[in-house]
Design a protein around this motif. Sequence first.
Motif, PDB file in Angstrom:
ATOM      1  N   SER A 154      16.463  35.027 -21.719  1.00 44.55           N
ATOM      2  CA  SER A 154      15.715  35.061 -20.465  1.00 44.55           C
ATOM      3  C   SER A 154      14.371  34.386 -20.607  1.00 44.55           C
ATOM      4  O   SER A 154      13.615  34.296 -19.665  1.00 44.55           O
ATOM      5  CB  SER A 154      15.518  36.512 -20.018  1.00 44.55           C
ATOM      6  OG  SER A 154      14.774  37.214 -20.983  1.00 44.55           O
ATOM      7  N   ALA A 155      14.052  33.873 -21.805  1.00 44.63           N
ATOM      8  CA  ALA A 155      12.760  33.243 -22.032  1.00 44.63           C
ATOM      9  C   ALA A 155      12.624  31.908 -21.320  1.00 44.63           C
ATOM     10  O   ALA A 155      11.537  31.429 -21.111  1.00 44.63           O
ATOM     11  CB  ALA A 155      12.535  33.034 -23.542  1.00 44.63           C
ATOM     12  N   GLY A 156      13.741  31.266 -20.937  1.00 45.23           N
ATOM     13  CA  GLY A 156      13.688  29.942 -20.353  1.00 45.23           C
ATOM     14  C   GLY A 156      13.330  29.922 -18.890  1.00 45.23           C
ATOM     15  O   GLY A 156      13.041  28.876 -18.345  1.00 45.23           O
ATOM     16  N   GLY A 157      13.383  31.015 -18.218  1.00 42.78           N
ATOM     17  CA  GLY A 157      13.062  31.013 -16.795  1.00 42.78           C
ATOM     18  C   GLY A 157      13.338  32.370 -16.207  1.00 42.78           C
ATOM     19  O   GLY A 157      13.771  33.294 -16.873  1.00 42.78           O
ATOM     20  N   SER A 158      13.117  32.484 -14.923  1.00 46.54           N
ATOM     21  CA  SER A 158      13.302  33.770 -14.274  1.00 46.54           C
ATOM     22  C   SER A 158      14.771  33.980 -13.973  1.00 46.54           C
ATOM     23  O   SER A 158      15.539  33.054 -13.837  1.00 46.54           O
ATOM     24  CB  SER A 158      12.481  33.821 -12.991  1.00 46.54           C
ATOM     25  OG  SER A 158      13.056  32.972 -12.027  1.00 46.54           O
ATOM     26  N   SER A 159      15.165  35.240 -13.868  1.00 45.01           N
ATOM     27  CA  SER A 159      16.547  35.526 -13.528  1.00 45.01           C
ATOM     28  C   SER A 159      16.669  35.920 -12.061  1.00 45.01           C
ATOM     29  O   SER A 159      17.690  36.395 -11.632  1.00 45.01           O
ATOM     30  CB  SER A 159      17.084  36.652 -14.429  1.00 45.01           C
ATOM     31  OG  SER A 159      16.288  37.813 -14.267  1.00 45.01           O
ATOM     32  N   GLN A 215      12.239  22.913 -22.564  1.00 47.23           N
ATOM     33  CA  GLN A 215      10.951  23.582 -22.369  1.00 47.23           C
ATOM     34  C   GLN A 215      10.694  24.630 -23.449  1.00 47.23           C
ATOM     35  O   GLN A 215       9.578  24.734 -23.976  1.00 47.23           O
ATOM     36  CB  GLN A 215      10.885  24.210 -20.973  1.00 47.23           C
ATOM     37  CG  GLN A 215      10.978  23.210 -19.842  1.00 47.23           C
ATOM     38  CD  GLN A 215      10.008  22.054 -19.992  1.00 47.23           C
ATOM     39  OE1 GLN A 215       8.809  22.246 -20.144  1.00 47.23           O
ATOM     40  NE2 GLN A 215      10.529  20.841 -19.964  1.00 47.23           N
ATOM     41  N   GLU A 216      11.706  25.417 -23.793  1.00 47.24           N
ATOM     42  CA  GLU A 216      11.541  26.444 -24.825  1.00 47.24           C
ATOM     43  C   GLU A 216      11.295  25.817 -26.193  1.00 47.24           C
ATOM     44  O   GLU A 216      10.449  26.283 -26.954  1.00 47.24           O
ATOM     45  CB  GLU A 216      12.761  27.366 -24.874  1.00 47.24           C
ATOM     46  CG  GLU A 216      12.863  28.287 -23.685  1.00 47.24           C
ATOM     47  CD  GLU A 216      11.620  29.147 -23.488  1.00 47.24           C
ATOM     48  OE1 GLU A 216      11.169  29.791 -24.462  1.00 47.24           O
ATOM     49  OE2 GLU A 216      11.091  29.172 -22.370  1.00 47.24           O
ATOM     50  N   CYS A 217      12.013  24.755 -26.508  1.00 49.29           N
ATOM     51  CA  CYS A 217      11.815  24.083 -27.791  1.00 49.29           C
ATOM     52  C   CYS A 217      10.429  23.447 -27.845  1.00 49.29           C
ATOM     53  O   CYS A 217       9.738  23.539 -28.863  1.00 49.29           O
ATOM     54  CB  CYS A 217      12.903  23.030 -27.999  1.00 49.29           C
ATOM     55  SG  CYS A 217      12.953  22.354 -29.662  1.00 49.29           S
ATOM     56  N   LEU A 218      10.007  22.837 -26.752  1.00 46.94           N
ATOM     57  CA  LEU A 218       8.678  22.226 -26.689  1.00 46.94           C
ATOM     58  C   LEU A 218       7.588  23.271 -26.895  1.00 46.94           C
ATOM     59  O   LEU A 218       6.620  23.037 -27.628  1.00 46.94           O
ATOM     60  CB  LEU A 218       8.511  21.508 -25.352  1.00 46.94           C
ATOM     61  CG  LEU A 218       7.321  20.579 -25.199  1.00 46.94           C
ATOM     62  CD1 LEU A 218       7.367  19.453 -26.208  1.00 46.94           C
ATOM     63  CD2 LEU A 218       7.292  20.010 -23.785  1.00 46.94           C
ATOM     64  N   ILE A 225       9.002  12.442 -31.593  1.00 46.44           N
ATOM     65  CA  ILE A 225      10.093  13.391 -31.419  1.00 46.44           C
ATOM     66  C   ILE A 225      10.359  13.506 -29.930  1.00 46.44           C
ATOM     67  O   ILE A 225       9.476  13.886 -29.159  1.00 46.44           O
ATOM     68  CB  ILE A 225       9.743  14.769 -32.005  1.00 46.44           C
ATOM     69  CG1 ILE A 225       9.502  14.654 -33.513  1.00 46.44           C
ATOM     70  CG2 ILE A 225      10.850  15.781 -31.704  1.00 46.44           C
ATOM     71  CD1 ILE A 225       8.964  15.924 -34.154  1.00 46.44           C
ATOM     72  N   ILE A 226      11.583  13.153 -29.524  1.00 44.95           N
ATOM     73  CA  ILE A 226      11.966  13.234 -28.120  1.00 44.95           C
ATOM     74  C   ILE A 226      12.995  14.347 -27.968  1.00 44.95           C
ATOM     75  O   ILE A 226      14.044  14.318 -28.600  1.00 44.95           O
ATOM     76  CB  ILE A 226      12.561  11.912 -27.613  1.00 44.95           C
ATOM     77  CG1 ILE A 226      11.539  10.787 -27.733  1.00 44.95           C
ATOM     78  CG2 ILE A 226      13.025  12.061 -26.170  1.00 44.95           C
ATOM     79  CD1 ILE A 226      12.078   9.427 -27.340  1.00 44.95           C
ATOM     80  N   LEU A 227      12.654  15.323 -27.146  1.00 45.58           N
ATOM     81  CA  LEU A 227      13.582  16.391 -26.796  1.00 45.58           C
ATOM     82  C   LEU A 227      14.275  15.942 -25.518  1.00 45.58           C
ATOM     83  O   LEU A 227      13.626  15.744 -24.494  1.00 45.58           O
ATOM     84  CB  LEU A 227      12.825  17.701 -26.571  1.00 45.58           C
ATOM     85  CG  LEU A 227      11.908  18.144 -27.710  1.00 45.58           C
ATOM     86  CD1 LEU A 227      11.163  19.413 -27.327  1.00 45.58           C
ATOM     87  CD2 LEU A 227      12.691  18.337 -28.993  1.00 45.58           C
ATOM     88  N   ALA A 228      15.592  15.762 -25.587  1.00 49.86           N
ATOM     89  CA  ALA A 228      16.296  15.134 -24.483  1.00 49.86           C
ATOM     90  C   ALA A 228      17.584  15.862 -24.116  1.00 49.86           C
ATOM     91  O   ALA A 228      18.193  16.537 -24.940  1.00 49.86           O
ATOM     92  CB  ALA A 228      16.636  13.690 -24.853  1.00 49.86           C
ATOM     93  N   THR A 229      17.978  15.669 -22.875  1.00 51.38           N
ATOM     94  CA  THR A 229      19.297  16.095 -22.427  1.00 51.38           C
ATOM     95  C   THR A 229      20.230  14.896 -22.592  1.00 51.38           C
ATOM     96  O   THR A 229      19.827  13.845 -23.078  1.00 51.38           O
ATOM     97  CB  THR A 229      19.270  16.534 -20.957  1.00 51.38           C
ATOM     98  OG1 THR A 229      18.820  15.436 -20.170  1.00 51.38           O
ATOM     99  CG2 THR A 229      18.364  17.732 -20.757  1.00 51.38           C
ATOM    100  N   ASN A 230      21.443  15.030 -22.143  1.00 48.32           N
ATOM    101  CA  ASN A 230      22.401  13.946 -22.298  1.00 48.32           C
ATOM    102  C   ASN A 230      22.061  12.714 -21.473  1.00 48.32           C
ATOM    103  O   ASN A 230      22.731  11.706 -21.575  1.00 48.32           O
ATOM    104  CB  ASN A 230      23.816  14.420 -21.975  1.00 48.32           C
ATOM    105  CG  ASN A 230      23.955  14.858 -20.541  1.00 48.32           C
ATOM    106  OD1 ASN A 230      22.981  14.923 -19.795  1.00 48.32           O
ATOM    107  ND2 ASN A 230      25.171  15.198 -20.156  1.00 48.32           N
TER     108      ASN A 230
END
Length: 136
Positions: free
Chosen positions: A9-14, A77-80, A123-128
């Motif tokens: 739940s750390a990544g956003g609101s539920s 966002q969490e990794c950043l 370092i680039i944090l990326a999606t697909n």
Amino acid sequence: ADTPFPSSSAGGSSGSSSGNDLSNRPAKLHPSLFPLIEFLLLQHHAHALLPKLPNAPSDVPAAGGVLVFLPGYSEIQECLKTLRRGLLARPESNVLLLQLHSLQEDETQRMALQKVPANTLKIILATNIAESSITV
């Protein structure tokens, strides 16, 4: 669930949100994986990771950039957040932390692909979004 880790739940609101609002989706990765990513990046930055990998080609440069693929925006966002609290965020580490995902404006995405000084690790944090279209 089919995944080995519970949702964080750390990544956003539920709370209720539109299905298209990815910025509020909880992270899919277990929170303990973000410090592991940080550890691996620190090992790479210290030139200690590639020699330990049994199948790493000898011609892979230790310098340059690292592209970290994550499942989605919330995981980025969490990794950043984890990386910005750690050793890689110190100015003397010469690390540039960037993100690359579809919620960014085109100009911001292009900035992530610009060259950095020779002594800087990008370092680039990326999606697909970046999987088939960029080389760091």
